[in-house]
Design a protein around this motif. Sequence first.
Motif, PDB file in Angstrom:
ATOM      1  N   GLU A 111     -50.359  -3.697 -20.351  1.00 48.69           N
ATOM      2  CA  GLU A 111     -48.947  -3.461 -20.074  1.00 48.69           C
ATOM      3  C   GLU A 111     -48.546  -4.335 -18.890  1.00 48.69           C
ATOM      4  O   GLU A 111     -49.226  -4.341 -17.868  1.00 48.69           O
ATOM      5  CB  GLU A 111     -48.793  -1.982 -19.731  1.00 48.69           C
ATOM      6  CG  GLU A 111     -47.463  -1.571 -19.194  1.00 48.69           C
ATOM      7  CD  GLU A 111     -47.482  -0.096 -18.811  1.00 48.69           C
ATOM      8  OE1 GLU A 111     -47.433   0.743 -19.719  1.00 48.69           O
ATOM      9  OE2 GLU A 111     -47.542   0.191 -17.600  1.00 48.69           O
ATOM     10  N   LEU A 112     -47.439  -5.074 -19.044  1.00 51.50           N
ATOM     11  CA  LEU A 112     -46.929  -5.898 -17.956  1.00 51.50           C
ATOM     12  C   LEU A 112     -45.838  -5.176 -17.189  1.00 51.50           C
ATOM     13  O   LEU A 112     -44.986  -4.512 -17.789  1.00 51.50           O
ATOM     14  CB  LEU A 112     -46.311  -7.198 -18.506  1.00 51.50           C
ATOM     15  CG  LEU A 112     -47.213  -8.308 -18.983  1.00 51.50           C
ATOM     16  CD1 LEU A 112     -46.372  -9.474 -19.516  1.00 51.50           C
ATOM     17  CD2 LEU A 112     -48.132  -8.788 -17.886  1.00 51.50           C
ATOM     18  N   SER A 113     -45.872  -5.326 -15.877  1.00 51.28           N
ATOM     19  CA  SER A 113     -44.776  -4.910 -15.011  1.00 51.28           C
ATOM     20  C   SER A 113     -44.413  -6.122 -14.171  1.00 51.28           C
ATOM     21  O   SER A 113     -45.284  -6.918 -13.807  1.00 51.28           O
ATOM     22  CB  SER A 113     -45.193  -3.763 -14.089  1.00 51.28           C
ATOM     23  OG  SER A 113     -45.464  -2.599 -14.827  1.00 51.28           O
ATOM     24  N   LEU A 114     -43.123  -6.279 -13.872  1.00 52.54           N
ATOM     25  CA  LEU A 114     -42.654  -7.421 -13.103  1.00 52.54           C
ATOM     26  C   LEU A 114     -42.030  -6.967 -11.797  1.00 52.54           C
ATOM     27  O   LEU A 114     -41.369  -5.925 -11.755  1.00 52.54           O
ATOM     28  CB  LEU A 114     -41.600  -8.210 -13.885  1.00 52.54           C
ATOM     29  CG  LEU A 114     -41.927  -8.635 -15.308  1.00 52.54           C
ATOM     30  CD1 LEU A 114     -40.740  -9.388 -15.914  1.00 52.54           C
ATOM     31  CD2 LEU A 114     -43.173  -9.485 -15.345  1.00 52.54           C
ATOM     32  N   THR A 115     -42.223  -7.770 -10.753  1.00 51.94           N
ATOM     33  CA  THR A 115     -41.552  -7.478  -9.502  1.00 51.94           C
ATOM     34  C   THR A 115     -41.125  -8.764  -8.816  1.00 51.94           C
ATOM     35  O   THR A 115     -41.722  -9.827  -9.012  1.00 51.94           O
ATOM     36  CB  THR A 115     -42.427  -6.644  -8.539  1.00 51.94           C
ATOM     37  OG1 THR A 115     -41.627  -6.210  -7.438  1.00 51.94           O
ATOM     38  CG2 THR A 115     -43.613  -7.440  -8.011  1.00 51.94           C
ATOM     39  N   HIS A 116     -40.074  -8.638  -8.043  1.00 52.11           N
ATOM     40  CA  HIS A 116     -39.618  -9.698  -7.147  1.00 52.11           C
ATOM     41  C   HIS A 116     -39.287  -9.007  -5.836  1.00 52.11           C
ATOM     42  O   HIS A 116     -38.582  -7.998  -5.816  1.00 52.11           O
ATOM     43  CB  HIS A 116     -38.377 -10.403  -7.703  1.00 52.11           C
ATOM     44  CG  HIS A 116     -37.792 -11.391  -6.740  1.00 52.11           C
ATOM     45  ND1 HIS A 116     -38.402 -12.589  -6.444  1.00 52.11           N
ATOM     46  CD2 HIS A 116     -36.667 -11.344  -5.990  1.00 52.11           C
ATOM     47  CE1 HIS A 116     -37.674 -13.244  -5.555  1.00 52.11           C
ATOM     48  NE2 HIS A 116     -36.616 -12.505  -5.264  1.00 52.11           N
TER      49      HIS A 116
END
Length: 145
Positions: free
Chosen positions: A34-39
């Motif tokens: 599962e991918l999660s993205l953050t900035h």
Amino acid sequence: MANYKRILVALDLSDESSQVLDKAGEMAKVFGAELSLTHVIEPLTFAYGGDIPMDLSEVQEQLQTQAKEQLGKAGAKFGVPEDRQRVVLGQPAGEIHRLAEELNSDLVVIGSHGRHGLALLLGSTANGVLHGAGCDVLAVRVHSD
């Protein structure tokens, strides 16, 4: 080799971010992860140390709105739902560590520009993430197009 299930991808939203996301997407497919993205956006008050006698909150909100839009576009490419996309305010390495722990990530993927000389001595976000992470970190060497 580790079997990654939850991958946190930290993007700086530069033109080279697609290289980082492509590598993370490939890994997610291989591992069924599962991918999660953050900035992470540093507060403008950090950058200017309160030296500017003006309210920067409107500018900060605009930066956050633009970042959410860009992160949404990046997430759409790999089918990452909105609830696994986070724009956060703070010190990048610390926030990435906190989020990786909160999400129980077993891998953080981040871009590395491979700086040398003075920039290397001053450190980088990738270096900060690598040296404080409680899980594996993959630093993807990015190249300017």
